[in-house]
Write a protein that holds these residues in place. Structure first.
Motif, PDB file in Angstrom:
ATOM      1  N   HIS A 241      41.412 120.296  44.895  1.00 31.97           N
ATOM      2  CA  HIS A 241      40.326 119.664  44.159  1.00 31.97           C
ATOM      3  C   HIS A 241      39.004 120.391  44.370  1.00 31.97           C
ATOM      4  N   SER A 242      38.985 121.360  45.240  1.00 32.38           N
ATOM      5  CA  SER A 242      37.736 122.062  45.512  1.00 32.38           C
ATOM      6  C   SER A 242      37.639 123.314  44.656  1.00 32.38           C
ATOM      7  N   THR A 243      36.440 123.787  44.511  1.00 34.57           N
ATOM      8  CA  THR A 243      36.202 125.022  43.776  1.00 34.57           C
ATOM      9  C   THR A 243      35.421 125.959  44.675  1.00 34.57           C
ATOM     10  N   ASN A 244      35.291 127.171  44.264  1.00 30.70           N
ATOM     11  CA  ASN A 244      34.514 128.143  45.030  1.00 30.70           C
ATOM     12  C   ASN A 244      33.037 128.093  44.655  1.00 30.70           C
ATOM     13  N   GLU A 245      32.684 127.169  43.789  1.00 33.81           N
ATOM     14  CA  GLU A 245      31.312 127.079  43.334  1.00 33.81           C
ATOM     15  C   GLU A 245      30.487 126.252  44.318  1.00 33.81           C
TER      16      GLU A 245
ATOM     17  N   PRO B 294      27.527 123.652  45.482  1.00 35.71           N
ATOM     18  CA  PRO B 294      27.019 122.414  44.879  1.00 35.71           C
ATOM     19  C   PRO B 294      25.784 122.669  44.003  1.00 35.71           C
ATOM     20  N   GLU B 295      24.964 123.640  44.390  1.00 40.69           N
ATOM     21  CA  GLU B 295      23.779 123.963  43.579  1.00 40.69           C
ATOM     22  C   GLU B 295      24.180 124.477  42.200  1.00 40.69           C
ATOM     23  N   PHE B 296      25.216 125.355  42.183  1.00 42.32           N
ATOM     24  CA  PHE B 296      25.677 125.892  40.912  1.00 42.32           C
ATOM     25  C   PHE B 296      26.209 124.779  40.023  1.00 42.32           C
ATOM     26  N   VAL B 297      27.002 123.866  40.600  1.00 41.67           N
ATOM     27  CA  VAL B 297      27.564 122.760  39.834  1.00 41.67           C
ATOM     28  C   VAL B 297      26.443 121.903  39.260  1.00 41.67           C
ATOM     29  N   LEU B 298      25.416 121.633  40.062  1.00 45.33           N
ATOM     30  CA  LEU B 298      24.271 120.832  39.602  1.00 45.33           C
ATOM     31  C   LEU B 298      23.520 121.558  38.489  1.00 45.33           C
ATOM     32  N   GLN B 299      23.292 122.863  38.660  1.00 48.62           N
ATOM     33  CA  GLN B 299      22.603 123.637  37.619  1.00 48.62           C
ATOM     34  C   GLN B 299      23.412 123.638  36.324  1.00 48.62           C
ATOM     35  N   GLU B 300      24.716 123.750  36.466  1.00 52.11           N
ATOM     36  CA  GLU B 300      25.565 123.744  35.276  1.00 52.11           C
ATOM     37  C   GLU B 300      25.460 122.416  34.539  1.00 52.11           C
ATOM     38  N   LYS B 301      25.459 121.306  35.275  1.00 55.73           N
ATOM     39  CA  LYS B 301      25.324 119.983  34.652  1.00 55.73           C
ATOM     40  C   LYS B 301      23.966 119.849  33.971  1.00 55.73           C
ATOM     41  N   GLU B 302      22.906 120.300  34.655  1.00 52.60           N
ATOM     42  CA  GLU B 302      21.560 120.222  34.062  1.00 52.60           C
ATOM     43  C   GLU B 302      21.483 121.067  32.793  1.00 52.60           C
ATOM     44  N   TYR B 303      22.048 122.272  32.837  1.00 50.84           N
ATOM     45  CA  TYR B 303      22.029 123.159  31.678  1.00 50.84           C
ATOM     46  C   TYR B 303      22.793 122.529  30.516  1.00 50.84           C
ATOM     47  N   HIS B 304      23.952 121.958  30.825  1.00 50.67           N
ATOM     48  CA  HIS B 304      24.747 121.305  29.787  1.00 50.67           C
ATOM     49  C   HIS B 304      23.968 120.148  29.164  1.00 50.67           C
ATOM     50  N   GLN B 305      23.269 119.383  29.984  1.00 56.07           N
ATOM     51  CA  GLN B 305      22.481 118.260  29.474  1.00 56.07           C
ATOM     52  C   GLN B 305      21.329 118.758  28.598  1.00 56.07           C
ATOM     53  N   LYS B 306      20.665 119.831  29.026  1.00 59.91           N
ATOM     54  CA  LYS B 306      19.585 120.427  28.221  1.00 59.91           C
ATOM     55  C   LYS B 306      20.122 120.879  26.866  1.00 59.91           C
ATOM     56  N   LEU B 307      21.275 121.529  26.900  1.00 61.84           N
ATOM     57  CA  LEU B 307      21.870 122.028  25.662  1.00 61.84           C
ATOM     58  C   LEU B 307      22.214 120.877  24.718  1.00 61.84           C
ATOM     59  N   GLN B 308      22.783 119.798  25.254  1.00 62.79           N
ATOM     60  CA  GLN B 308      23.120 118.648  24.418  1.00 62.79           C
ATOM     61  C   GLN B 308      21.867 118.029  23.809  1.00 62.79           C
ATOM     62  N   ASN B 309      20.822 117.914  24.611  1.00 65.22           N
ATOM     63  CA  ASN B 309      19.563 117.375  24.087  1.00 65.22           C
ATOM     64  C   ASN B 309      18.984 118.271  23.009  1.00 65.22           C
ATOM     65  N   ALA B 310      19.042 119.587  23.240  1.00 68.49           N
ATOM     66  CA  ALA B 310      18.500 120.532  22.262  1.00 68.49           C
ATOM     67  C   ALA B 310      19.303 120.465  20.960  1.00 68.49           C
ATOM     68  N   ILE B 311      20.614 120.361  21.047  1.00 68.05           N
ATOM     69  CA  ILE B 311      21.447 120.236  19.840  1.00 68.05           C
ATOM     70  C   ILE B 311      21.102 118.934  19.126  1.00 68.05           C
ATOM     71  N   GLY B 312      20.867 117.879  19.889  1.00 66.18           N
ATOM     72  CA  GLY B 312      20.486 116.595  19.302  1.00 66.18           C
ATOM     73  C   GLY B 312      19.144 116.650  18.585  1.00 66.18           C
ATOM     74  N   ASN B 313      18.247 117.561  19.011  1.00 65.43           N
ATOM     75  CA  ASN B 313      16.918 117.687  18.400  1.00 65.43           C
ATOM     76  C   ASN B 313      16.927 118.543  17.132  1.00 65.43           C
ATOM     77  N   LEU B 314      18.028 119.202  16.817  1.00 64.97           N
ATOM     78  CA  LEU B 314      18.103 119.997  15.587  1.00 64.97           C
ATOM     79  C   LEU B 314      18.097 119.059  14.384  1.00 64.97           C
ATOM     80  N   THR B 315      17.703 119.613  13.238  1.00 72.31           N
ATOM     81  CA  THR B 315      17.815 118.801  12.029  1.00 72.31           C
ATOM     82  C   THR B 315      19.305 118.604  11.743  1.00 72.31           C
TER      83      THR B 315
END
Length: 171
Positions: free
Chosen positions: A95-99, A101-122
């Motif tokens: 169940h563990s990865t070589n990543e 915890p900071e990388f996992v958190l950054q990835e989640k934040e980036y994914h959330q930013k991307l979803q918000n940005a896609i939501g802001n498109l026309t």
């Protein structure tokens, strides 16, 4: 020299009589020996299929023995398979990865930013962008589906990409 017709298991009436005579006893034998959870009825059917496939090689006097031996072996194969499945399910899964915890958190934040940005498109940009990038459709296909020109599709997708770059750093 072939066997006489009345002594040939391949003859459907004799095979049917064998089935009627032995199927219930065979099922009961497998049920008592292995239980219901391994589905003995399936193995009974498989044993009769094997008997039919080998009908020319087996004498009617040996049919009962062949059926019981075959069905028993089929059930033993199922039991062996269940043991393998059980052994594999008991193995601890990784169940563990070589990543980090900071990388996992950054990835989640980036994914959330991307979803918000896609939501802001026309809506027009979002539809064209997602059809192209997620569904893998070409500009021409999108144009046909949306009933617009290919140039309009290009403009919508490039506009969406420009907005996304502005809102999400490093895209």
């Amino acid at each position: 020299m072939s066997k006489p017709l009345q002594d040939n298991i391949c003859e459907s009436q004799l095979f049917e009589r064998l089935y009627k005579k032995h199927a219930k006893n065979l099922h009961d034998f497998l049920y008592y020996k292995f239980g219901e959870h391994l589905n003995p009825q399936d193995q009974v059917q498989e044993a009769f299929i094997k008997l039919w496939q080998n009908c020319g090689k087996i004498a009617p006097a040996k049919a009962k023995s062949y059926l019981f031996t075959t069905a028993n072996n089929l059930m033993l194969n199922v039991v062996a398979h269940q043991k393998v499945v059980l052994k594999y399910s008991k193995k601890p899964q990784k169940h563990s990865t070589n990543e980090t915890p900071e990388f996992v958190l950054q990835e989640k934040e980036y994914h959330q930013k991307l979803q918000n940005a896609i939501g802001n498109l026309t809506e027009a940009q979002r539809v064209a962008f997602l059809m192209n990038r997620i569904e893998g459709k070409r500009f021409k296909e999108i144009a046909e589906l949306l009933d617009i020109s290919v140039k309009a599709v290009e403009k919508r997708i490039y506009g969406a990409l420009k907005k996304l770059r502005e809102e999400v750093d490093g895209l």
